[in-house]
Design a protein around this motif. Structure first.
Motif, short mmCIF file in Angstrom:
data_model
loop_
_atom_site.label_atom_id
_atom_site.label_comp_id
_atom_site.label_asym_id
_atom_site.label_seq_id
_atom_site.Cartn_x
_atom_site.Cartn_y
_atom_site.Cartn_z
N GLY A 78 46.74 59.61 92.41
CA GLY A 78 47.76 60.02 93.08
C GLY A 78 48.39 61.30 92.89
N PHE A 79 49.48 61.65 93.34
CA PHE A 79 50.29 62.88 93.18
C PHE A 79 51.29 62.71 92.00
CE2 PHE A 79 53.68 65.95 93.76
CZ PHE A 79 52.97 67.14 93.92
N HIS A 80 51.21 63.77 91.01
CA HIS A 80 51.99 63.61 89.71
C HIS A 80 52.44 65.03 89.33
CE1 HIS A 80 50.53 59.65 89.07
NE2 HIS A 80 49.46 60.13 89.12
N ALA A 81 53.40 65.06 88.45
CA ALA A 81 53.84 66.43 87.91
C ALA A 81 53.92 66.23 86.41
CB ALA A 81 55.32 66.36 88.56
N LYS A 82 53.78 67.48 85.74
CA LYS A 82 53.94 67.62 84.19
C LYS A 82 54.67 68.95 84.02
CE LYS A 82 49.40 69.71 83.96
NZ LYS A 82 49.79 71.22 83.35
N ILE A 83 55.07 69.04 82.75
CA ILE A 83 55.97 69.98 82.20
C ILE A 83 54.83 71.14 82.00
CG2 ILE A 83 57.38 71.11 80.46
CD1 ILE A 83 58.39 68.36 80.01
N PRO A 84 55.02 72.30 82.80
CA PRO A 84 54.05 73.69 82.34
C PRO A 84 54.11 73.84 81.00
CG PRO A 84 55.24 73.89 84.30
CD PRO A 84 55.97 72.74 83.77
N PHE A 85 52.85 74.40 80.44
CA PHE A 85 52.69 75.05 78.85
C PHE A 85 53.17 73.96 78.05
CE2 PHE A 85 53.83 78.27 81.91
CZ PHE A 85 52.76 78.79 82.07
N VAL A 86 53.80 72.90 78.38
CA VAL A 86 54.14 71.76 77.32
C VAL A 86 53.12 70.43 77.46
CG1 VAL A 86 55.98 70.19 76.58
CG2 VAL A 86 56.49 72.41 77.35
N ASP A 87 52.95 70.02 78.76
CA ASP A 87 52.05 69.11 78.68
C ASP A 87 50.64 69.54 79.27
OD1 ASP A 87 53.94 67.29 78.14
OD2 ASP A 87 54.60 66.68 80.18
N ARG A 88 49.67 68.94 78.93
CA ARG A 88 48.15 69.47 79.69
C ARG A 88 47.39 68.14 79.92
NH1 ARG A 88 43.45 69.81 76.79
NH2 ARG A 88 43.58 68.96 74.59
N LYS A 89 46.75 68.28 80.92
CA LYS A 89 45.53 67.24 81.11
C LYS A 89 44.45 67.40 80.29
CE LYS A 89 44.69 68.34 85.44
NZ LYS A 89 44.14 68.46 86.75
N ALA A 90 44.45 66.56 79.17
CA ALA A 90 43.31 66.28 78.08
C ALA A 90 42.07 66.08 78.67
CB ALA A 90 43.78 65.40 77.06
#
Length: 316
Positions: free
Chosen positions: A52-64
């Motif tokens: 699905g569609f998701h959001a994350k905090i830039p430069f704080v969260d990352r797709k591991a």
């Protein structure tokens, strides 16, 4: 006033981060079907998101990591030794996927374990399968391996499935797709099989020949029996006809000797007529004078009388 300035500065920073995140594509992301994404926050596991569609905090969260949930397949070539000391090569096909179990916490899910607990899952699975096969195959002979390869594969699958489950993987099936033999062993087996087929063919041919001979013997015996019955009936008919003919001739007043001579002459005449009609010889020797045929008949009568005298015992 200071608070308002601080709040405005924070809002400004957030807006800048949003703009940069949008422009760099580091804010929103899409997860494809049959996949899961592990999100880390400042280098530490944070959450798992599905399709699905998701959001994350830039430069704080990352797709591991992006983990595929589809079933995968790998093939392995493994050498093992049988009970009768034959080294064979097995081609093994394994189907597996990341466990779909979520667990009570994210750390107990298959996605978490598959990424954080095992670095090379395929290599580890190969080692587990190799160990299981090298433990089970030595109790079987070469012929038994061919006959029970499916059962062996099921036992290996059950053993390795339990081991791989601890690392977040589900082993769907393990198949032994090919058994490769050393060249000399394969040639020997082919020769044995050829000899067995030759023996079976020889036995079948011998049995067929025996049945043919028995059938021919039975048919010949039945034919001889029928022929004997026919000859006996024919002789009975001839004897009955001769008896009736003699009785008719004797009723005319002709003596027995004359009647017998007349009957013999009649038989000889009929024989010559029949020979003339059906005889296959190209040449027939007859007297040069037709009148000598009577002497031929007299010779036949004389020969018959001499034969009767020879069969009669002389008086003492």
């Amino acid at each position: 006033m200071f608070i308002l300035e601080s709040l405005g500065f924070i809002i400004f920073i957030v807006v800048i981060l949003l703009i940069v995140g949008i422009l760099s594509g580091n804010l929103f992301f899409v997860v494809k079907q049959q996949h899961a994404v592990i999100i880390e926050r400042l280098g530490k596991f944070h959450r798992i998101v599905g399709a699905g569609f998701h959001a994350k905090i830039p430069f704080v969260d990352r797709k591991a990591a992006t983990v595929s949930l589809r079933t995968m397949k790998n093939g392995f070539d493994i050498d093992v030794k049988t009970e009768d000391n034959v080294t064979i090569g097995l081609e093994v096909s394994a189907q597996y996927h990341v466990s779909y179990e979520l667990g009570n916490t994210p750390q107990e899910s298959g996605v978490y374990k598959s990424y954080y607990m095992l670095q090379q899952p395929v290599a580890q699975m190969r080692d587990f399968i190799t160990d299981a096969l090298r433990s089970s195959i030595p109790v079987y002979t070469l012929d038994e391996v061919f006959a029970k390869k499916d059962d062996i594969a099921k036992d290996v699958n059950a053993t390795v499935s339990e081991q791989m489950a601890a690392y977040g993987f589900t082993l769907v099936s393990t198949l032994i797709t090919k058994i490769a033999l050393p060249a000399e062993v394969e040639n020997s087996m082919n020769q044995i099989n050829a000899a067995q087929r030759t023996k079976a063919a020889a036995q079948d041919l011998a049995e067929a020949d025996r049945i043919r001979r028995v059938t021919e013997a039975v048919a010949e015996a039945e034919a001889m029996e029928k022929a004997g019955e026919g000859i006996a009936n024919q002789r009975k008919a001839i004897a009955s006809g001769i008896k009736d003919s003699l009785e008719i001739i004797q009723e005319t007043g002709v003596g027995n000797d004359e009647a017998n001579q007349l009957f013999m002459f009649t038989q000889w005449t009929e024989m010559m007529n029949e020979f003339a009609k059906t005889g296959k010889s190209a040449t027939v020797v007859l007297p040069s004078d037709f009148r000598q045929s009577a002497s031929m008949f007299e010779q036949m009568v004389t020969a018959a009388e001499a034969n009767e005298q020879g069969n009669t015992p002389s008086a003492q």
